[in-house]
Design a protein around this motif. Structure first.
Motif, PDB file in Angstrom:
ATOM      1  N   LYS A 111       0.640  -1.226  -0.046  1.00  0.00           N
ATOM      2  CA  LYS A 111      -0.056   0.007  -0.247  1.00  0.00           C
ATOM      3  C   LYS A 111       0.779   0.958  -0.084  1.00  0.00           C
ATOM      4  O   LYS A 111       0.900   1.931  -0.559  1.00  0.00           O
ATOM      5  CB  LYS A 111      -1.217   0.196   1.360  1.00  0.00           C
ATOM      6  N   LEU A 112       1.797   1.421   0.625  1.00  0.00           N
ATOM      7  CA  LEU A 112       3.056   2.203   0.882  1.00  0.00           C
ATOM      8  C   LEU A 112       3.598   2.515  -0.457  1.00  0.00           C
ATOM      9  O   LEU A 112       4.171   3.621  -0.563  1.00  0.00           O
ATOM     10  CB  LEU A 112       3.994   2.499   2.574  1.00  0.00           C
ATOM     11  N   PHE A 113       3.856   1.567  -0.977  1.00  0.00           N
ATOM     12  CA  PHE A 113       5.067   1.774  -2.350  1.00  0.00           C
ATOM     13  C   PHE A 113       3.925   2.017  -3.015  1.00  0.00           C
ATOM     14  O   PHE A 113       4.567   3.110  -3.509  1.00  0.00           O
ATOM     15  CB  PHE A 113       4.787  -0.098  -3.066  1.00  0.00           C
ATOM     16  N   TRP A 114       2.447   1.918  -3.476  1.00  0.00           N
ATOM     17  CA  TRP A 114       2.060   2.518  -4.033  1.00  0.00           C
ATOM     18  C   TRP A 114       1.243   4.191  -4.173  1.00  0.00           C
ATOM     19  O   TRP A 114       1.713   4.910  -4.470  1.00  0.00           O
ATOM     20  CB  TRP A 114      -0.015   1.863  -4.524  1.00  0.00           C
ATOM     21  N   ASN A 115       1.135   3.997  -2.093  1.00  0.00           N
ATOM     22  CA  ASN A 115       1.077   5.549  -2.115  1.00  0.00           C
ATOM     23  C   ASN A 115       2.704   6.315  -3.054  1.00  0.00           C
ATOM     24  O   ASN A 115       2.718   7.934  -2.904  1.00  0.00           O
ATOM     25  CB  ASN A 115       1.600   5.903  -0.212  1.00  0.00           C
ATOM     26  N   SER A 116       3.905   6.064  -2.767  1.00  0.00           N
ATOM     27  CA  SER A 116       5.043   6.214  -2.987  1.00  0.00           C
ATOM     28  C   SER A 116       5.373   6.784  -4.353  1.00  0.00           C
ATOM     29  O   SER A 116       5.677   7.845  -5.074  1.00  0.00           O
ATOM     30  CB  SER A 116       6.588   5.491  -2.553  1.00  0.00           C
ATOM     31  N   VAL A 117       4.598   5.770  -5.504  1.00  0.00           N
ATOM     32  CA  VAL A 117       4.649   5.725  -6.881  1.00  0.00           C
ATOM     33  C   VAL A 117       3.473   6.974  -6.812  1.00  0.00           C
ATOM     34  O   VAL A 117       4.357   7.777  -8.062  1.00  0.00           O
ATOM     35  CB  VAL A 117       4.188   4.655  -7.624  1.00  0.00           C
ATOM     36  N   ARG A 118       2.647   7.268  -6.561  1.00  0.00           N
ATOM     37  CA  ARG A 118       1.051   7.564  -6.730  1.00  0.00           C
ATOM     38  C   ARG A 118       1.434   9.201  -6.174  1.00  0.00           C
ATOM     39  O   ARG A 118       1.426  10.150  -7.225  1.00  0.00           O
ATOM     40  CB  ARG A 118       0.072   7.785  -6.241  1.00  0.00           C
ATOM     41  N   MET A 119       2.599   9.946  -5.126  1.00  0.00           N
ATOM     42  CA  MET A 119       2.744  11.199  -4.932  1.00  0.00           C
ATOM     43  C   MET A 119       4.219  11.183  -5.970  1.00  0.00           C
ATOM     44  O   MET A 119       3.825  12.762  -6.387  1.00  0.00           O
ATOM     45  CB  MET A 119       3.291  10.929  -3.820  1.00  0.00           C
ATOM     46  N   GLY A 121       4.481  10.267  -8.727  1.00  0.00           N
ATOM     47  CA  GLY A 121       3.869  10.530 -10.169  1.00  0.00           C
ATOM     48  C   GLY A 121       3.505  11.970 -10.443  1.00  0.00           C
ATOM     49  O   GLY A 121       3.306  12.826 -11.356  1.00  0.00           O
ATOM     50  N   MET A 122       2.663  12.401  -9.066  1.00  0.00           N
ATOM     51  CA  MET A 122       1.097  13.942  -9.117  1.00  0.00           C
ATOM     52  C   MET A 122       3.037  14.785  -8.831  1.00  0.00           C
ATOM     53  O   MET A 122       2.812  15.597 -10.234  1.00  0.00           O
ATOM     54  CB  MET A 122       0.440  13.833  -7.935  1.00  0.00           C
ATOM     55  N   ILE A 123       3.585  14.803  -8.544  1.00  0.00           N
ATOM     56  CA  ILE A 123       4.821  15.240  -8.007  1.00  0.00           C
ATOM     57  C   ILE A 123       5.237  16.298  -8.794  1.00  0.00           C
ATOM     58  O   ILE A 123       5.205  17.390  -9.571  1.00  0.00           O
ATOM     59  CB  ILE A 123       5.126  15.981  -7.028  1.00  0.00           C
ATOM     60  N   GLY A 182      -2.388  15.809  -1.133  1.00  0.00           N
ATOM     61  CA  GLY A 182      -2.325  16.924  -1.257  1.00  0.00           C
ATOM     62  C   GLY A 182      -1.608  18.336  -0.049  1.00  0.00           C
ATOM     63  O   GLY A 182      -0.602  18.992  -1.367  1.00  0.00           O
ATOM     64  N   ALA A 183      -1.669  17.993   0.781  1.00  0.00           N
ATOM     65  CA  ALA A 183      -0.592  19.055   1.814  1.00  0.00           C
ATOM     66  C   ALA A 183       0.775  18.345   1.604  1.00  0.00           C
ATOM     67  O   ALA A 183       2.041  18.856   1.892  1.00  0.00           O
ATOM     68  CB  ALA A 183      -0.687  17.968   3.183  1.00  0.00           C
ATOM     69  N   VAL A 184       1.124  17.128   0.781  1.00  0.00           N
ATOM     70  CA  VAL A 184       2.249  16.676   0.699  1.00  0.00           C
ATOM     71  C   VAL A 184       2.419  17.124  -0.935  1.00  0.00           C
ATOM     72  O   VAL A 184       3.653  17.904  -1.226  1.00  0.00           O
ATOM     73  CB  VAL A 184       3.391  15.190   1.073  1.00  0.00           C
ATOM     74  N   THR A 185       2.233  16.649  -1.894  1.00  0.00           N
ATOM     75  CA  THR A 185       2.341  17.494  -3.390  1.00  0.00           C
ATOM     76  C   THR A 185       2.367  18.794  -4.209  1.00  0.00           C
ATOM     77  O   THR A 185       2.445  19.281  -4.577  1.00  0.00           O
ATOM     78  CB  THR A 185       1.373  15.881  -3.753  1.00  0.00           C
ATOM     79  N   LEU A 186       0.626  19.614  -3.383  1.00  0.00           N
ATOM     80  CA  LEU A 186       0.626  20.398  -4.074  1.00  0.00           C
ATOM     81  C   LEU A 186       1.768  21.411  -3.852  1.00  0.00           C
ATOM     82  O   LEU A 186       2.261  22.094  -4.618  1.00  0.00           O
ATOM     83  CB  LEU A 186      -0.440  21.261  -3.425  1.00  0.00           C
ATOM     84  N   PRO A 187       1.796  21.625  -2.025  1.00  0.00           N
ATOM     85  CA  PRO A 187       3.601  22.443  -2.627  1.00  0.00           C
ATOM     86  C   PRO A 187       4.543  22.505  -3.569  1.00  0.00           C
ATOM     87  O   PRO A 187       5.580  22.825  -3.482  1.00  0.00           O
ATOM     88  CB  PRO A 187       3.795  22.592  -0.794  1.00  0.00           C
ATOM     89  N   ALA A 188       4.739  20.794  -3.503  1.00  0.00           N
ATOM     90  CA  ALA A 188       6.172  20.884  -4.102  1.00  0.00           C
ATOM     91  C   ALA A 188       6.200  20.645  -5.344  1.00  0.00           C
ATOM     92  O   ALA A 188       7.445  21.036  -6.017  1.00  0.00           O
ATOM     93  CB  ALA A 188       6.799  18.729  -3.477  1.00  0.00           C
ATOM     94  N   VAL A 189       4.895  20.819  -6.112  1.00  0.00           N
ATOM     95  CA  VAL A 189       4.705  20.946  -7.257  1.00  0.00           C
ATOM     96  C   VAL A 189       5.248  22.486  -7.556  1.00  0.00           C
ATOM     97  O   VAL A 189       5.735  22.157  -8.619  1.00  0.00           O
ATOM     98  CB  VAL A 189       3.355  21.273  -8.018  1.00  0.00           C
ATOM     99  N   PHE A 190       5.359  23.303  -6.633  1.00  0.00           N
ATOM    100  CA  PHE A 190       6.195  25.003  -6.413  1.00  0.00           C
ATOM    101  C   PHE A 190       6.957  24.901  -6.464  1.00  0.00           C
ATOM    102  O   PHE A 190       7.086  25.761  -6.086  1.00  0.00           O
ATOM    103  CB  PHE A 190       4.636  25.680  -6.206  1.00  0.00           C
TER     104      PHE A 190
END
Lengths: 312, 281
Positions: A111-119, A121-123, A182-190
């Motif tokens: 589960k956490l592996f896919w969490n990491s992949v998803r994060m 990917g989004m970033i 989103g708390a982790v990925t959104l700020p990382a996008v910028f």
């Protein structure tokens, strides 16, 4: 004696080229000293390089050892006994038990592996859309305050997470993103890091090219897509690889903003496994590294070129 | 014609706008809020002037951590740059050594969390390193902890620095070096008078990128020694984490403003130094 020999050799190799053919006693001595130096340097560079790989060898050997062997080691570490950890590079009873347990009996890991992949990917997707055009604008447009803006980006890039932690927390709470990915990925996008890296690659494109296209009537986006992106491909790829490694590595951000452990990335799962399950931990670590290693191998050439671009 | 110009201007702006908006929303505007908070008490929300700053600057933990962070950067950054340059010089001289580059780059790809176990095994009192040396050094305590972190920092970042230096070295014009040698310049002379000045322009980027990674060593420090490290490895980030955990938002705000000011002026200083030398960024 050896020292003076080495010092001599310092000017040896290139003199050798200059005085080639002259021969004589002097040239010969230079040649021998040069060879000695060459081998010493080779040994040093190679030896250091191999020792840099030690950690992964330790993980590999550790993941193949069985539980009994690890129990002995854990005891040696926990009790302050006389001896040392009994380390065998090739375990007594090599087994793939840990990998089996990890991949088939640990739903949390997957589960956490896919969490990491998803994060990750989004970033990456977000940074591609936001950061790359920004870098192009900074590199190829002329406008007032460009230098100041770029300096601002560099400063933002340098701020450690802890300095911006409070402001991040405030905005994430305000937007109701606390305890979501989103708390982790959104700020990382910028993040301004990819902008800084890709900026250099864009700068290395001769300005005449987009200028010519502009005169021919091409729009700015067309120039960016047709000229900017293809010519800076290496730098963009490198920035993406570095960003992937970075997001695959995230520790502080999820630790601060994600209380729900089912949202955690893999990088937070590993430290949770205690020393009592060290063999399992080794296997989990290796699988985590595999992903990075994979990306690293595929893109190592462009990564190198990109790093070079970012520096020149 | 004029209309078209306006349109171009707008489409140019569209390149930068999303990034700047995002930075404003996620960093700048909340940072203004933090700036405001740094002048107010966190509980009663009363204006308290510079009291928070005074509290932070007089805080023993903050001072200790600031000192150790500065010391870490002051020791490790030059060390990394010099070792990296040395390796790059070796590879520049003997190009067949370049195939070892990948090995130096590889640690960069290793997630910090996955390697912590290795460091624990390696540096423990009964661990592999002590077993190899036949000693009983406690690497997790005192001054040793500092050097262990320094080692991990260099291990992780040497490859990156090496690649950057190597590229910079390759850009040094060979004819100039050759001419100097013909004129009788020794190796040391041509290095100090030709190679080094040529590398100056790259120094800014290499230093900035290495400095960036100095702050990232906290990750390893935290994963290895947990929330309560030995004093010598007590970095600034720990203080912020403790404040965050205790909800000391007023101190945290003042600390963040101070750190951001230091980081900002460091970058400006570095930029000024190298702009003077090279005239480009």
């Amino acid at each position: 004696m050896k020292d003076s020999l080495m010092k001599r050799a310092g000017c040896g190799v290139r003199h050798e080229e200059l005085f080639a053919g002259k021969g004589g006693k002097m040239g010969k001595r230079h040649k021998i000293a040069g060879t000695v130096k060459k081998y010493t340097v080779t040994m040093a560079v190679a030896g250091l390089g191999i020792s840099f790989l030690l950690p992964i060898l330790i993980l590999l050997s550790g993941s193949l050892a069985d539980a009994l062997e690890w129990q002995g080691r854990a005891e040696a570490l926990a009790l302050d006994t006389e001896g040392y950890v009994d380390w065998k590079w090739i375990p007594d009873y090599p087994t793939l038990e840990q990998y089996k347990r990890l991949l088939f009996y640990s739903p949390a890991f997957l589960k956490l592996f896919w969490n990491s992949v998803r994060m990750a990917g989004m970033i990456l997707a977000g940074q591609l859309l936001v950061g790359i055009p920004g870098a192009w604008a900074l590199a190829s447009f002329r406008f007032k305050g460009r230098g100041a803006l770029f300096t601002g980006y560099v400063i933002l890039m340098l701020l450690p997470f802890q300095v911006t932690m409070l402001s991040r927390y405030l905005v994430v709470r305000q937007l109701g993103l606390l305890d979501t990915a989103g708390a982790v990925t959104l700020p990382a996008v910028f993040s301004t890091f990819p902008v800084f890296l890709v900026y250099r690659s864009f700068r290395s494109i001769p300005p005449e090219l987009p200028e010519a296209a502009r005169i021919d009537g091409a729009g700015e986006w067309r120039i960016f897509v047709r000229i900017g992106i293809p010519l800076a491909r290496g730098g963009i790829l490198a920035a993406m690889v570095l960003d992937f490694l970075e997001s695959w590595n995230m520790v502080e951000e999820p630790l601060a903003f994600l209380k729900d452990k089912s949202l955690w990335p893999l990088s937070l799962y590993l430290p949770e496994i205690g020393l009592s399950q060290a063999g399992f931990s080794c296997a989990a670590s290796l699988v985590t590294i595999c992903m990075s290693w994979f990306v690293f191998r595929i893109f190592s050439d462009s990564l190198e070129k990109g790093i070079i671009n970012s520096g020149l | 014609m004029r209309k078209k110009y306006g349109f171009t201007w707008l489409s140019k702006l569209m390149f930068l706008l999303p990034g700047i908006l995002g930075i404003c929303v996620f960093t700048l505007i909340p940072f203004l809020d933090v700036l405001k908070r740094s002048f107010y008490t966190s509980l009663s929300k009363e204006f308290c002037g510079l009291a928070n700053y005074r509290a932070v600057l007089q805080n023993q933990a903050f001072r200790l951590a600031a000192y150790h962070t500065a010391r870490f950067a002051g020791v490790c950054l030059p060390l990394l740059l010099v070792v990296g340059l040395g390796l790059a010089l070796a590879m520049d001289r003997y190009p067949f050594l370049e195939k070892w580059k990948a090995m130096y780059l590889f640690p960069m790809a290793m997630p910090g969390a996955s390697i912590v176990l290795v460091w624990k095994l390696f540096f423990a009192r009964q661990g592999l390193l002590n077993g190899f040396l036949g000693s009983r050094i406690d690497f997790f305590q005192g001054e040793n902890a500092f050097w262990m972190l320094a080692f991990i920092y260099i291990w992780r970042n040497l490859g990156y620095t090496l690649v950057l230096w190597l590229a910079a070295l390759k850009a040094v014009p060979g004819e100039v070096l050759e001419a100097a040698r013909m004129d009788g310049a020794g190796n040391a002379e041509s290095f100090f008078y030709i190679t080094l000045p040529c590398l100056k322009g790259n120094c800014f980027t290499i230093t900035v990128l290495s400095l960036l990674n100095v702050f990232k060593v906290f990750r390893e420090a935290y994963l290895i020694s947990g929330p309560y490290p030995p004093a010598e490895a007590y970095l600034l980030q720990y203080v912020f984490h403790n404040w965050y955990a205790n909800l000391d938002f007023d101190k945290m705000a003042a600390g963040a403003v101070l750190s951001a000011a230091v980081a900002g002026s460091t970058v400006l200083l570095l930029k000024r130094i190298w702009d003077k030398g090279e005239g480009k960024l």
